[in-house]
Design an enzyme around this catalytic site. Structure first.
Site, short mmCIF file in Angstrom:
data_model
loop_
_atom_site.label_atom_id
_atom_site.label_comp_id
_atom_site.label_asym_id
_atom_site.label_seq_id
_atom_site.Cartn_x
_atom_site.Cartn_y
_atom_site.Cartn_z
N SER A 30 0.85 -1.20 0.00
CA SER A 30 0.00 0.00 0.00
C SER A 30 0.88 1.25 0.00
O SER A 30 0.37 2.36 0.02
CB SER A 30 -0.92 -0.01 1.22
OG SER A 30 -0.15 -0.11 2.38
N ASN A 31 2.20 1.04 -0.01
CA ASN A 31 3.13 2.17 0.05
C ASN A 31 3.42 2.68 -1.38
O ASN A 31 4.17 2.07 -2.13
CB ASN A 31 4.43 1.70 0.75
CG ASN A 31 5.40 2.84 0.97
OD1 ASN A 31 5.46 3.79 0.20
ND2 ASN A 31 6.18 2.73 2.04
N ASP B 234 9.75 -6.29 2.40
CA ASP B 234 9.73 -5.71 3.74
C ASP B 234 11.07 -5.00 3.94
O ASP B 234 12.11 -5.50 3.50
CB ASP B 234 9.51 -6.78 4.83
CG ASP B 234 8.97 -6.12 6.08
OD1 ASP B 234 7.79 -5.69 6.06
OD2 ASP B 234 9.73 -5.97 7.07
N GLY C 49 9.57 8.56 4.35
CA GLY C 49 10.03 8.00 5.63
C GLY C 49 11.28 8.69 6.16
O GLY C 49 11.33 9.91 6.33
N ASP D 86 14.15 9.18 4.76
CA ASP D 86 15.09 9.69 3.76
C ASP D 86 15.70 11.06 4.11
O ASP D 86 16.89 11.27 3.85
CB ASP D 86 14.43 9.74 2.37
CG ASP D 86 14.30 8.34 1.77
OD1 ASP D 86 14.99 7.42 2.25
OD2 ASP D 86 13.51 8.16 0.82
N LYS E 227 18.84 8.22 -5.68
CA LYS E 227 18.57 7.32 -4.55
C LYS E 227 18.56 5.87 -5.03
O LYS E 227 19.16 4.99 -4.41
CB LYS E 227 17.23 7.68 -3.88
CG LYS E 227 16.88 6.72 -2.74
CD LYS E 227 15.53 6.96 -2.10
CE LYS E 227 15.23 5.83 -1.12
NZ LYS E 227 13.87 5.85 -0.57
N HIS F 182 18.98 0.50 -0.78
CA HIS F 182 18.68 -0.90 -0.44
C HIS F 182 17.63 -1.48 -1.38
O HIS F 182 17.74 -2.59 -1.85
CB HIS F 182 18.20 -0.96 1.01
CG HIS F 182 17.08 0.00 1.33
ND1 HIS F 182 17.09 1.32 0.94
CD2 HIS F 182 15.89 -0.17 1.97
CE1 HIS F 182 15.98 1.91 1.34
NE2 HIS F 182 15.23 1.03 1.97
P1 IMP Z 1 7.26 -1.93 5.60
O1 IMP Z 1 8.31 -2.61 4.80
O2 IMP Z 1 6.03 -1.65 4.81
O3 IMP Z 1 7.00 -2.61 6.91
O4 IMP Z 1 7.77 -0.47 5.96
C1 IMP Z 1 9.09 -0.15 6.00
C2 IMP Z 1 9.29 1.20 6.69
O5 IMP Z 1 10.72 1.41 6.79
C3 IMP Z 1 8.75 2.39 5.92
O6 IMP Z 1 7.45 2.72 6.28
C4 IMP Z 1 9.75 3.48 6.29
O7 IMP Z 1 9.42 4.04 7.54
C5 IMP Z 1 11.05 2.71 6.43
N1 IMP Z 1 11.73 2.65 5.14
C6 IMP Z 1 12.00 1.53 4.41
N2 IMP Z 1 12.61 1.86 3.25
C7 IMP Z 1 12.70 3.19 3.26
C8 IMP Z 1 13.21 4.12 2.31
O8 IMP Z 1 13.68 3.78 1.21
N3 IMP Z 1 13.13 5.41 2.66
C9 IMP Z 1 12.61 5.83 3.84
N4 IMP Z 1 12.10 5.03 4.76
C10 IMP Z 1 12.15 3.70 4.47
#
Ligand code: IMP
Length: 197
Positions: free
Chosen positions: A8-9, A76, A152, A154, A175, A180
């Site tokens: 959903s991101n 994840d 997030g 960044d 980026k 990652h």
């Molecule tokens: P999930 O994988 O959906 O559980 O969420 C991973 C969380 O890690 C995100 O909501 C961010 O808060 C953080 N995160 C992971 N990758 C990034 C990135 O590339 N930029 C910024 N925050 C990140």
């Protein structure tokens, strides 16, 4: 290849479109009954375990739908900060939504160790096969919020392989070349056959 990303991101989708799009793949969001899958995250402190649970749940959700047989991607990810005992790690999403970037800077205020690592674990399911990959990006947590690009953490993450700017101050393509997520998705692509033109 058309790849449906179960997340959903929207930021992750935009990044996957850049990373996989340049390699000839077409990324879209997996939407079932008008929404993204709402995953039940297992109690685990390992992004690999959580990713595996996400792919299992996705395949169960698409079973019997028009998406059965499509290539499905899950991921994840999180930020692991050395000086905070690798916190927030698997709690990154929650921490980002609650204390946010200024909260992280405050937690590290008197801590000289600002080393951190972003990690992303991706799994692609295609035609009965699973492709797994881990991407990592080492960096430092900045002392102030800088830039408004990305999402997030960044604006407080300075990659070690960069020029001192945070990811928040970089273009998406910059980026992607260091991140990652970019690494993890490129490894997946290396595993795949060359896409049809
Ligand atoms: P999930 O994988 O959906 O559980 O969420 C991973 C969380 O890690 C995100 O909501 C961010 O808060 C953080 N995160 C992971 N990758 C990034 C990135 O590339 N930029 C910024 N925050 C990140």
């Amino acid at each position: 290849m058309k790849i449906l990303f179960a997340t959903s991101n929207e930021n992750k989708i935009a990044e996957a479109k850049v990373a996989l799009g340049t390699l000839g793949h077409d990324v879209a969001r997996l939407i079932i009954d008008g929404k993204s899958p709402n995953f039940i995250e297992p109690q685990a402190d390992d992004i690999e375990v959580i990713s595996k649970s996400k792919i299992d749940q996705s395949l169960e959700l698409i079973s019997g739908t028009k998406f059965e047989g499509c290539a499905i991607l899950v991921e994840d990810s999180g930020l692991f900060i050395d000086g905070l005992g690798l916190f927030p790690g698997v709690y990154s999403s929650y921490v980002s939504r609650t204390i946010g970037n200024q909260g992280i800077i405050n937690l590290l205020e008197k801590n000289p160790n600002r080393q951190a690592e972003y990690r992303a674990y991706s799994i692609l399911y295609e035609n009965g096969k699973y492709w797994n990959s881990m991407g990592k990006c080492s960096g430092q947590i900045s002392t102030e919020i800088r830039g408004s690009n990305g999402f997030g953490f960044d604006p407080i993450f300075i990659p070690n392989s960069g020029d001192g700017r945070t990811f928040g101050e970089m273009l998406q393509s910059e980026k992607d070349a260091k991140s990652h997520r970019g690494e993890s998705l490129r490894i997946l692509c290396d595993h795949l056959r060359a896409p049809l033109k």
